[in-house]
Design a protein around this motif. Structure first.
Motif, PDB file in Angstrom:
ATOM      1  N   ALA A  62       8.214   4.891  -4.211  1.00 36.76           N
ATOM      2  CA  ALA A  62       7.435   4.307  -5.303  1.00 36.76           C
ATOM      3  C   ALA A  62       8.312   3.518  -6.274  1.00 36.76           C
ATOM      4  O   ALA A  62       7.824   2.669  -7.013  1.00 36.76           O
ATOM      5  CB  ALA A  62       6.705   5.411  -6.072  1.00 36.76           C
ATOM      6  N   ARG A  63       9.614   3.815  -6.273  1.00 36.42           N
ATOM      7  CA  ARG A  63      10.610   3.215  -7.177  1.00 36.42           C
ATOM      8  C   ARG A  63      10.332   3.597  -8.619  1.00 36.42           C
ATOM      9  O   ARG A  63      11.137   4.198  -9.272  1.00 36.42           O
ATOM     10  CB  ARG A  63      10.658   1.674  -6.978  1.00 36.42           C
ATOM     11  CG  ARG A  63      11.154   1.276  -5.608  1.00 36.42           C
ATOM     12  CD  ARG A  63      11.395  -0.211  -5.527  1.00 36.42           C
ATOM     13  NE  ARG A  63      10.173  -0.990  -5.558  1.00 36.42           N
ATOM     14  CZ  ARG A  63       9.435  -1.264  -4.501  1.00 36.42           C
ATOM     15  NH1 ARG A  63       9.784  -0.797  -3.319  1.00 36.42           N
ATOM     16  NH2 ARG A  63       8.341  -1.992  -4.597  1.00 36.42           N
ATOM     17  N   VAL A  97       0.822  -1.199   0.000  1.00 32.33           N
ATOM     18  CA  VAL A  97       0.000   0.000   0.000  1.00 32.33           C
ATOM     19  C   VAL A  97       0.860   1.254   0.000  1.00 32.33           C
ATOM     20  O   VAL A  97       0.516   2.258  -0.628  1.00 32.33           O
ATOM     21  CB  VAL A  97      -0.955  -0.003   1.214  1.00 32.33           C
ATOM     22  CG1 VAL A  97      -1.695   1.327   1.333  1.00 32.33           C
ATOM     23  CG2 VAL A  97      -1.961  -1.134   1.096  1.00 32.33           C
ATOM     24  N   GLU A  98       2.008   1.210   0.684  1.00 23.82           N
ATOM     25  CA  GLU A  98       2.899   2.366   0.719  1.00 23.82           C
ATOM     26  C   GLU A  98       3.335   2.773  -0.680  1.00 23.82           C
ATOM     27  O   GLU A  98       3.390   3.964  -1.005  1.00 23.82           O
ATOM     28  CB  GLU A  98       4.130   2.068   1.584  1.00 23.82           C
ATOM     29  CG  GLU A  98       3.863   1.968   3.062  1.00 23.82           C
ATOM     30  CD  GLU A  98       3.310   0.613   3.476  1.00 23.82           C
ATOM     31  OE1 GLU A  98       3.056   0.422   4.679  1.00 23.82           O
ATOM     32  OE2 GLU A  98       3.115  -0.252   2.601  1.00 23.82           O
ATOM     33  N   VAL A  99       3.646   1.795  -1.515  1.00 21.82           N
ATOM     34  CA  VAL A  99       4.076   2.068  -2.886  1.00 21.82           C
ATOM     35  C   VAL A  99       2.919   2.617  -3.704  1.00 21.82           C
ATOM     36  O   VAL A  99       3.057   3.591  -4.451  1.00 21.82           O
ATOM     37  CB  VAL A  99       4.648   0.793  -3.548  1.00 21.82           C
ATOM     38  CG1 VAL A  99       4.898   1.015  -5.032  1.00 21.82           C
ATOM     39  CG2 VAL A  99       5.937   0.370  -2.843  1.00 21.82           C
ATOM     40  N   ARG A 100       1.735   2.006  -3.538  1.00 26.68           N
ATOM     41  CA  ARG A 100       0.571   2.459  -4.297  1.00 26.68           C
ATOM     42  C   ARG A 100       0.178   3.877  -3.916  1.00 26.68           C
ATOM     43  O   ARG A 100      -0.132   4.706  -4.774  1.00 26.68           O
ATOM     44  CB  ARG A 100      -0.604   1.503  -4.067  1.00 26.68           C
ATOM     45  CG  ARG A 100      -0.499   0.198  -4.844  1.00 26.68           C
ATOM     46  CD  ARG A 100      -1.679  -0.696  -4.552  1.00 26.68           C
ATOM     47  NE  ARG A 100      -1.368  -1.655  -3.506  1.00 26.68           N
ATOM     48  CZ  ARG A 100      -2.269  -2.238  -2.721  1.00 26.68           C
ATOM     49  NH1 ARG A 100      -3.538  -1.911  -2.838  1.00 26.68           N
ATOM     50  NH2 ARG A 100      -1.907  -3.120  -1.827  1.00 26.68           N
ATOM     51  N   LEU A 111      -0.092   9.769  -4.878  1.00 29.22           N
ATOM     52  CA  LEU A 111       0.169  11.145  -4.465  1.00 29.22           C
ATOM     53  C   LEU A 111       1.032  11.884  -5.474  1.00 29.22           C
ATOM     54  O   LEU A 111       0.804  13.060  -5.762  1.00 29.22           O
ATOM     55  CB  LEU A 111       0.839  11.158  -3.086  1.00 29.22           C
ATOM     56  CG  LEU A 111      -0.055  10.752  -1.911  1.00 29.22           C
ATOM     57  CD1 LEU A 111       0.764  10.656  -0.634  1.00 29.22           C
ATOM     58  CD2 LEU A 111      -1.203  11.728  -1.730  1.00 29.22           C
ATOM     59  N   LEU A 112       2.032  11.202  -6.018  1.00 36.18           N
ATOM     60  CA  LEU A 112       2.872  11.824  -7.038  1.00 36.18           C
ATOM     61  C   LEU A 112       2.055  12.156  -8.286  1.00 36.18           C
ATOM     62  O   LEU A 112       2.226  13.210  -8.896  1.00 36.18           O
ATOM     63  CB  LEU A 112       4.032  10.895  -7.401  1.00 36.18           C
ATOM     64  CG  LEU A 112       5.116  10.730  -6.333  1.00 36.18           C
ATOM     65  CD1 LEU A 112       6.048   9.576  -6.710  1.00 36.18           C
ATOM     66  CD2 LEU A 112       5.916  12.011  -6.154  1.00 36.18           C
TER      67      LEU A 112
END
Length: 232
Positions: free
Chosen positions: A226-227, A151-154, A159-160
């Motif tokens: 997000a990588r 979820v952190e990545v998503r 947000l970006l």
């Protein structure tokens, strides 16, 4: 939506995006230019379709609604993107909902004129074929990979995407906290878990909650998390 009566601007967009050979002659004459405000809905899932839109400026959000009534983000798009191409070929209603994230401008042409002047146009048909195949490839890739990301990545990717438009450096978006329920649906998590992740982002200095909005404070930090932006 507002129509902009500016033939010179239409011709400029055709040239900038290398569309002059595709929309030539009568097709070019029947193109219109439309503008959409930030947050304005361009089309909604289930709406009757009748116009092919070509995104030439700004950023838009594409999402769908499940049978249970939940929304799920598909992707964010910047130029060049086409809306209504699959619906034109299949003669169906709109498959997804499309919303302007930043101020948007599109070229538009009615299906009636497309059929009248474009059904035997090899350049136009090849253009639509390439666009449609790219869409289905991206959607397949998204559906197989999206929910595999934490979820952190998503959330970082989301947000970006809503906060920045690479084609318009002056645009800085904000996420209103009143929309967090929708945001949880978009990224495929619960409202409670989304709040926990946002609290962690704030503690880490990545974001800030202030006066009902969420601001990105550390763009690089979110980008590193997000990588790669999974929604773009």
């Amino acid at each position: 939506m507002k129509e902009i009566h500016d033939r010179q601007q239409i011709d400029s967009y055709l040239k900038d995006h290398q569309l002059e050979a595709i929309f030539a002659g009568p097709l070019s004459e029947h193109l219109s230019l439309y503008s959409f405000d930030q947050g304005e809905c361009i089309c909604s899932k289930g709406d009757p379709s009748g116009t092919l839109y070509i995104l030439v400026k700004g950023k838009m959000k594409i999402y769908t609604t499940t049978a249970e009534g939940r929304t799920l983000i598909i992707c964010f798009k910047t130029p060049l993107e086409v809306i209504g191409d699959v619906e034109y070929i299949q003669e169906t209603e709109m498959l997804n909902t499309v919303e302007a994230v930043s101020p948007v401008q599109t070229l538009g042409i009615s299906y009636v004129m497309l059929k009248k002047y474009g059904k035997d146009n090899p350049a136009l048909l090849q253009f639509l074929l390439e666009i449609i195949t790219q869409k289905f490839y991206r959607k397949s890739d998204f559906l197989s990979l999206n929910l595999m990301h934490p979820v952190e990545v998503r959330l970082a990717s989301y947000l970006l995407s809503i906060s920045f438009d690479e084609s318009d450096p002056s645009f800085t978006g904000q996420l209103k906290t009143i929309n967090l329920v929708d945001t949880a649906d978009f990224v495929g998590t619960s409202y409670r878990h989304l709040n926990r992740v946002l609290q962690k982002f704030c503690r880490d200095g990545l974001t800030e909650r202030s006066k009902g909005v969420i601001l990105v404070k550390d763009r690089k930090g979110l980008s590193d998390m997000a990588r790669r932006n999974i929604y773009e």
